[in-house]
Write an enzyme that holds these catalytic residues in place. Structure first.
Site, PDB file in Angstrom:
ATOM      1  N   GLU A   1      17.469  34.142  37.759  1.00  0.00           N
ATOM      2  CA  GLU A   1      17.643  33.485  39.094  1.00  0.00           C
ATOM      3  C   GLU A   1      19.198  32.848  39.199  1.00  0.00           C
ATOM      4  O   GLU A   1      19.594  32.079  38.207  1.00  0.00           O
ATOM      5  CB  GLU A   1      16.858  32.185  39.067  1.00  0.00           C
TER       6      GLU A   1
ATOM      7  N   GLU B   1      40.556  80.528  15.856  1.00  0.00           N
ATOM      8  CA  GLU B   1      40.038  81.629  15.224  1.00  0.00           C
ATOM      9  C   GLU B   1      40.811  82.865  15.756  1.00  0.00           C
ATOM     10  O   GLU B   1      40.658  83.535  16.681  1.00  0.00           O
ATOM     11  CB  GLU B   1      38.623  81.769  15.280  1.00  0.00           C
TER      12      GLU B   1
ATOM     13  N   HIS C   1      14.444  40.889  46.598  1.00  0.00           N
ATOM     14  CA  HIS C   1      14.039  39.946  47.806  1.00  0.00           C
ATOM     15  C   HIS C   1      15.438  40.009  48.832  1.00  0.00           C
ATOM     16  O   HIS C   1      16.231  39.538  48.395  1.00  0.00           O
ATOM     17  CB  HIS C   1      13.891  38.547  47.440  1.00  0.00           C
TER      18      HIS C   1
ATOM     19  N   HIS D   1      17.736  37.615  41.030  1.00  0.00           N
ATOM     20  CA  HIS D   1      17.257  36.974  42.271  1.00  0.00           C
ATOM     21  C   HIS D   1      17.791  35.772  42.371  1.00  0.00           C
ATOM     22  O   HIS D   1      19.048  35.528  42.133  1.00  0.00           O
ATOM     23  CB  HIS D   1      15.862  36.587  41.649  1.00  0.00           C
TER      24      HIS D   1
ATOM     25  N   GLU E   1      17.689  37.129  49.017  1.00  0.00           N
ATOM     26  CA  GLU E   1      18.491  36.533  47.959  1.00  0.00           C
ATOM     27  C   GLU E   1      19.661  37.423  47.507  1.00  0.00           C
ATOM     28  O   GLU E   1      19.233  38.762  46.910  1.00  0.00           O
ATOM     29  CB  GLU E   1      17.317  36.616  46.607  1.00  0.00           C
TER      30      GLU E   1
ATOM     31  N   HIS F   1      42.405  79.680  11.728  1.00  0.00           N
ATOM     32  CA  HIS F   1      41.377  80.155  10.808  1.00  0.00           C
ATOM     33  C   HIS F   1      41.236  81.615  11.116  1.00  0.00           C
ATOM     34  O   HIS F   1      41.803  82.313  12.022  1.00  0.00           O
ATOM     35  CB  HIS F   1      40.091  79.536  11.578  1.00  0.00           C
TER      36      HIS F   1
END
EC number: 3.4.17.22
Length: 1265
Positions: free
Chosen positions: A654, A235, A456, A563, A459, A142
């Site tokens: 869960e 360019e 938790h 959980h 868990e 270009h």
């Protein structure tokens, strides 16, 4: 075959030159006239070089198929005129014969619809040509500038400029662009100096296309996205059609660049993909590189070539439905020719082996010896790609988990970012792994998703599943289509453990116990969030506060909290007003049910609905989902807080009846939940999404509201105006609204196939201006490239994570570790001056009661010099000597700024453009007697006279207040003041005086909110101080009089008499915490302190001049018919204002009043240029009438004086002799008076008119040598 396309842009034939020997090929072409002769000259040079035996050219043509397309737009060329440097439009030859811009006519990855190619036969022909040829590299030539531009050329937002739109191969494209630019004598400087764009710069001579300006439908992006070809746009010259005389120079500028670029076609990896049994090449086999989300395909003979920059890669070859994929790991790519890597793929269905009986017993019929089952049942092909499954199944304690996360962040840096949102009670990091194709960046229009596990501590299944998920996503990105699509389209955040302390106390094998459930302070974190129905009395825990701050920092759309203890998906609300087990329906109940089902359906055992029969035999959840409150009441839960206080929809999952199962059971949990985890992430793309844009400047509108009719739950837009709103299929009326804009509604049809994009363009409410008034929109002065660059910096630092990135890129941080008494403080400040004399100036504002200096440190690139055009900010601490945390924070801030000057680009620019004044200790006497660990002690709060200095500013009787009033506040040259105190965790804004109305309330509150919002927990509004544990401060911001009202405060005086907004920051509940807490306090406040340095550059900057260009100082600037400031030397004024529309009235003696309106943005300064007209009225009367009357009066006065003079002259002749007689007596009297007055005059000179020198402000050090 390799091919490099270099192309230039009609029922005329699109001809190209093909130069080849045997193996590889290359193409070049474009629409600008300069490219045509350059490519023709290149072809000539190559032919001559080949014929002459030039070693470089012979080698190039022996290994490359080179295609040269001199003109893609021959019709436009015929209309173009030599010497036309602008060359725009159809007449100038830019467009084709049907008036279409060819470089805006290709299919676009971010476009709304497939383009019509009928008006652009040139584009259609080129697309067909590219499909027939397997181009590898291309250059699109270009003119109009001198730079190498690379993909992407546009972005999803289509913002006009300034958006870096990063492709998957960004590093490769930058490498290719630099290969061209570095050999071009002008391009490599990065300064084209094109007429009208003299200030435009491109580092290294290259630029990302969209960052320069947005080009939708460009050819280079089409090549990359759809044609296996890497193309950049070059360019070549500021002038599009330079004179013929300039062509030899242009050839010399570009010759080496063209050849060097062509040679880059040979980099990367190459080879063949073959059938392992037959040895045949596998056409269209996919070549994937781990960590780069852009695959290529092999040619008809199984040949492939993949461009890569030097490095080490894992490369996979696969062919869907037929062959087992093969991955070659640790392939080293070096500079120069490609590394050869061949693949042999094993068919997933082997052809039946010949039957021995058939071959040896010819008389037997074929049917008698053919295995019937094989003929009767056609084997079902296995899936194309079997994803790599995790192998790391074990319980990870914290240190093990930390190493795991660091390992994957290190091994997959292109798609991961490991960060921490805070610390637990026992100071364990709360880690988050981000997985995205552009980690660390919010991509406009891309939704953000999160998983949180182990809330938790006992868990643990969620914790291990999330580590498995991280491994799965990282290992399968780039090879597995599902994973690749998820990572490319979603920003995924994974927090494996929110309660690492509790986990360390838990025990493997725990089925339903509670040991380790709570955090180390023994609080249940899922009962610790603010609740809509119940007042949570437990103090906010560090884990809770960190997570809340995290959720308010990112635009999360969807989330799940993992959980254990049952097997069900639980959705909001989790509690109700009555506190009983009853269905508590949220406004988005239908959406939540759909989200919950998306997870449970993929988990067969969960979907059955009877999870834990041995533990809870009567428990049943239809389809494995339940409303939280209907199951049991959970006040203070995290999922409800997400929904009510952020844009995020969260469910609680869960995962199993056993909370801490044995390690050998973990593979079973992964198998049960893998599909669910992936399917749930996909739900983030359901509903509607889009952008809310300003109709004038097309920029995104932050915090615009998206509301859905009949669903009482609006969401808000993020920084780029992007939003996401989860919805179930249906027809909705959706409204976008924002402060200062007219709302806009649209009817939208949502289906189940995916998100529907809906964009809103809002018009400003005050877009029509009354006659005679001027509307000034956000118009910063960007004619100066330095101004433009600095404006961009302010926007970047205002963006999400902008200040985090600044801190991460700073050369080094400093951490306070002890308190400094007065002597150490003085030595520290002197040390800063002596080590950084060019950017610091240390002065004393005055002395305390006990004669300690009140130090002021200025940090600026020109300290002690007046620069009225620069904003000036002051930080003041230690007004109460028993609260020295602010003092240490300011000393640390000063050292941090000095150390990073000329080391960190952003900090250097902030110092260069800001005058920063730091007063670390206003009450040094009180500080000397205050006691460490005195959290509530008032010892040292007052000065040596027993006066609370924050009540003395109205009278300024104390030397400390007098010093700062006279030498700082009344200078009237500050734009912002920040005072640091202690005793709580919040920010107050004026006024402290109880009955004082707040004139500029929105701005003052906004400034306070900026500080609070950049603090990890202050903005949550729960200081949690022991003496006021239930205190709630919305947003962490409150008016001073509503908290602790009193008279004579510094911030009230600053606003009223100093014309400077001031906020007071209370850094923590403890006045004088132990020194061991200082590092944490600095970590919490440093981002907020730096945000003030950014904020001081916003608001309105203005210049006031008259028509001749003369600057007008001391002009009154009245804002919103209330707040008043005055212009400084040079006519400059600067005032901070809240985002939105504001009116400005400018007045000056002898000039007409001017009224303008300005729109203030939240991320950029606004500029106004006010030019005064001469006042046309004098004393309320027309100027012409006053001048006429004055002229007539003067004429009459002169005439009267002449008459009186004539009369007096006649009379004077009669008295002349009398005056002569009196003369001698008069001379004698005058001599006597002269003798008497000599002593009196000397006395007057020596006392009454003596020039005194003010010694109160003692300048001890100066940066001038």
């Amino acid at each position: 075959m390799l091919l490099l396309q270099l192309a230039c842009w009609s029922s005329r034939q699109l001809g190209f030159y093909q130069l080849k020997r045997e193996m590889s090929s290359v193409t070049l072409g474009k629409s600008r006239p300069l490219a045509r002769p350059l490519l023709l000259r290149l072809a000539w040079e190559l032919v001559l070089g080949w014929a002459g035996g030039d070693e470089r050219i012979v080698r190039l043509l022996n290994t490359t198929d080179l295609y040269l397309l001199p003109s893609l737009n021959p019709d436009g060329f015929e209309r173009a005129q030599e010497g036309d440097c602008g060359g725009g439009g159809a007449e100038g030859g830019r467009e084709n014969s049907r008036g279409r811009d060819l470089n805006r006519s290709f299919p676009d990855q971010f476009g709304d619809a497939e383009p019509n190619l009928e008006p652009v036969p040139e584009v259609k022909a080129l697309i067909d040509w590219m499909r027939r040829n397997r181009f590898l590299l291309s250059g699109n030539l270009h003119g109009g500038s001198v730079v190498a531009s690379y993909p992407y050329d546009d972005s999803p937002t289509h913002r006009l400029t300034g958006v870096y739109s990063k492709s998957a191969d960004d590093e490769v494209f930058k490498y290719l662009a630099k290969a061209y630019a570095s050999h071009h004598p002008i391009m490599r400087t990065g300064k084209p100096n094109c007429p009208g764009e003299e200030g435009e710069t491109f580092p290294d001579g290259i630029t990302n296309g969209a960052q320069w300006y947005d080009v939708e439908g460009g050819m280079q992006d089409y090549n990359y996205v759809w044609a296996n070809c890497f193309e950049i746009t070059l360019e070549l010259s500021c002038c599009k059609y330079p004179p013929t005389s300039e062509l030899p120079k242009e050839w010399e500028n570009n010759r080496e660049s063209l050849l060097a670029f062509i040679e880059k076609v040979h980099i990367g990896v190459k080879g063949f993909v073959r059938d392992a049994v037959t040895g045949a090449g596998l056409d269209n086999a996919t070549i994937a590189v781990a960590g780069i989300a852009h695959n290529i395909t092999a040619g008809r003979f199984g040949d492939y070539h993949r461009l890569l920059v030097p490095g080490t890669y894992n490369v996979t070859a696969c062919l869907f439905h037929s062959y087992t994929p093969v991955t070659k790991e640790n392939i080293e790519v070096k500079e120069g020719d490609a590394t050869e890597v061949n693949f042999s793929l094993q068919p997933t269905v082997m052809p039946p082996a010949p039957n021995v009986t058939q071959l040896t017993a010819a008389p037997a019929p074929v049917t008698a010896i053919t295995p019937t089952p094989v003929q009767a049942e056609t084997p079902k092909p296995t899936p194309v790609h079997e994803p790599i499954q995790p192998v790391d199944f074990r319980h990870h304690h914290f240190s093990d988990m930390e190493i795991f996360l660091r390992r994957y962040a290190n091994e997959y840096p292109s798609i991961t970012r490991l960060y921490s949102v805070g610390k637990s009670v026992e100071l364990r990091e709360l880690y988050v792994m981000e997985i995205s194709d552009n980690p660390g960046v919010h991509e406009a229009g891309e939704p953000e998703f999160k998983y949180i596990g182990n809330m938790h501590g006992n868990e643990v299944v969620g914790r291990e599943l999330l580590l498995n998920l991280i491994e799965y996503l990282c290992k399968n990105f780039g090879t597995d289509p599902e994973v690749t699509d998820l990572v490319q389209s979603t920003r995924i955040h994974i927090m494996p453990s929110m309660n690492p302390d509790g986990y360390e106390k838990s025990q493997e094998g725990d089925k339903g116990g509670t040991v380790g459930r709570n955090n180390s302070n023994n609080y249940d974190l899922n009962r610790n969030f603010p609740d809509q129905f119940v007042h949570v009395t437990d103090p906010p825990q560090p884990e809770t506060r960190a997570v809340m701050a995290w959720l308010q920092s990112y635009p999360f759309v969807l989330s799940a909290n993992l959980h254990g203890g049952s097997l069900v998906v639980n959705y909001p609300f989790d509690d109700d007003e009555q506190g009983i087990a009853i269905y508590s329906k949220s406004p988005d109940d239908a959406v939540f049910q759909k989200l919950a089902l998306a997870y449970s359906k993929e988990n067969a055992k969960m979907y059955q609905g009877s999870p834990c029969k041995d533990m809870y035999p009567t428990e049943y959840f239809p389809h494995g989902i339940t409303n939280g409150a209907q199951w049991y009441n959970v006040p203070g839960g995290m999922q409800d807080w997400n929904y009510l206080h952020t844009n995020c929809f969260e469910v609680t999952i869960e995962l199993g009846c056993v909370k801490y199962p044995k390690a050998e059971e973990l593979p079973k949990y992964w198998a049960q939940n893998r599909r669910s985890l992936l399917q749930f992430i996909k739900q983030v793309h359901q509903g509607v999404w889009g952008f809310v844009l300003d109709a004038v400047d097309k920029r995104g509108i932050l915090n615009a509201t998206i509301s859905v009719a009949d669903i009482n739950h609006p969401v808000t837009t993020f920084k780029d105006g992007d939003f996401w709103r989860l919805l179930v299929p249906g027809t909705y009326k959706i409204t976008a609204s924002a402060r200062g804009y007219d709302p806009l509604s649209k009817m939208v049809e949502v289906d189940s196939k995916g998100g529907v994009q809906v964009n809103f363009t809002l018009s400003r409410t005050d877009s029509k201006v009354e006659e005679g008034k001027v509307l000034v929109l956000n118009t910063p002065d960007t004619s100066n490239p330095n101004e433009k660059e600095f404006e961009t910096l302010i926007k970047d630092l205002s963006a999400e994570n902008g200040l985090e990135r600044l801190l991460l890129t700073s050369s080094r941080d400093v951490t306070p570790y002890r308190y400094r008494p007065y002597k150490d403080l003085s030595e520290f400040l002197r040390g800063l001056y002596l080590n950084y004399p060019h950017i610091t100036n240390l002065t004393s504002l005055g002395q305390s009661v006990e004669f300690r200096q009140i130090w002021s440190l200025e940090i600026s690139n020109k300290p002690n010099e007046s620069e009225p055009e620069e904003p000036k900010i002051r930080f003041v601490a230690g007004i109460h000597g028993n609260a020295p945390v602010g003092t240490e924070l300011l000393l640390t801030l000063a050292e941090f700024l000095c150390m990073n000057y000329k080391k960190n680009d952003a900090i250097t620019k902030l110092i260069d453009r800001t005058r920063i004044v730091i007063v670390p200790s206003l009450n040094p006497d009180g500080r000397e007697i205050a006691q460490e660990r005195g959290c509530t002690s008032k010892i040292g709060q007052t000065n040596a006279h027993g006066r609370d200095l924050d009540t003395d500013f109205t009278t300024a009787r104390e030397p400390e207040t007098k010093a700062i009033v006279e030498n700082l506040i009344l200078k009237h040259d500050f734009s912002l003041s920040v005072a640091l105190d202690g005793g709580s965790l919040l920010v107050t804004y004026p006024y402290d005086k109880p009955t004082q109305s707040v004139e500029n309330k929105e701005t003052l509150k906004h400034l306070a909110s900026v500080y609070a919002n950049n603090h990890p927990v202050m903005h949550l509004g729960q200081p949690g101080c022991p003496n006021k544990s239930d205190e709630t401060i919305p947003g962490g911001v409150i008016r001073g009089s509503e908290w602790h009202s009193h008279l004579g405060s510094m911030k009230d005086f600053s606003v009223t008499f100093g014309q400077c907004p001031e906020i007071t920051v209370y850094t923590g509940c403890c006045y004088f915490p132990s020194a061991g807490q200082l590092p944490g306090l600095w970590a919490d406040h440093r981002k907020s302190l730096l945000s003030m340095l950014v904020e001081v550059h916003k608001g309105v900057h203005g210049i006031v001049q008259d028509k001749s260009g003369r600057a007008i100082s001391k002009a009154a600037i009245v804002l919103n018919e209330g707040l008043r400031v005055y212009t400084k030397e040079g006519g400059y004024f600067h005032v901070l204002l809240a985002p939105g529309f504001h009116s400005i009235d400018a007045t000056a003696s002898g000039y007409q009043q001017k009224h303008v309106k300005v729109f203030v943005r939240d991320d950029a300064p606004s500029s106004v240029f006010i030019v005064f007209d001469t006042e046309n009225r004098i004393f309320g009367l027309p100027r012409e009438l006053v001048i006429t009357v004055a002229g007539a009066s003067m004429s009459a006065l002169v005439l009267t004086a002449c008459i009186i003079w004539c009369v007096c002259s006649i009379k004077s002749n009669r008295h002349k002799d009398g005056f002569h007689r009196l003369r001698q007596h008069h001379d004698d009297y005058e001599d006597e008076i002269r003798m008497m007055s000599t002593g009196s005059k000397k006395s007057l000179l020596s006392h009454e008119f003596q020039d005194e020198t003010d010694t109160e402000e003692e300048t001890l050090y100066s940066s001038k040598h």
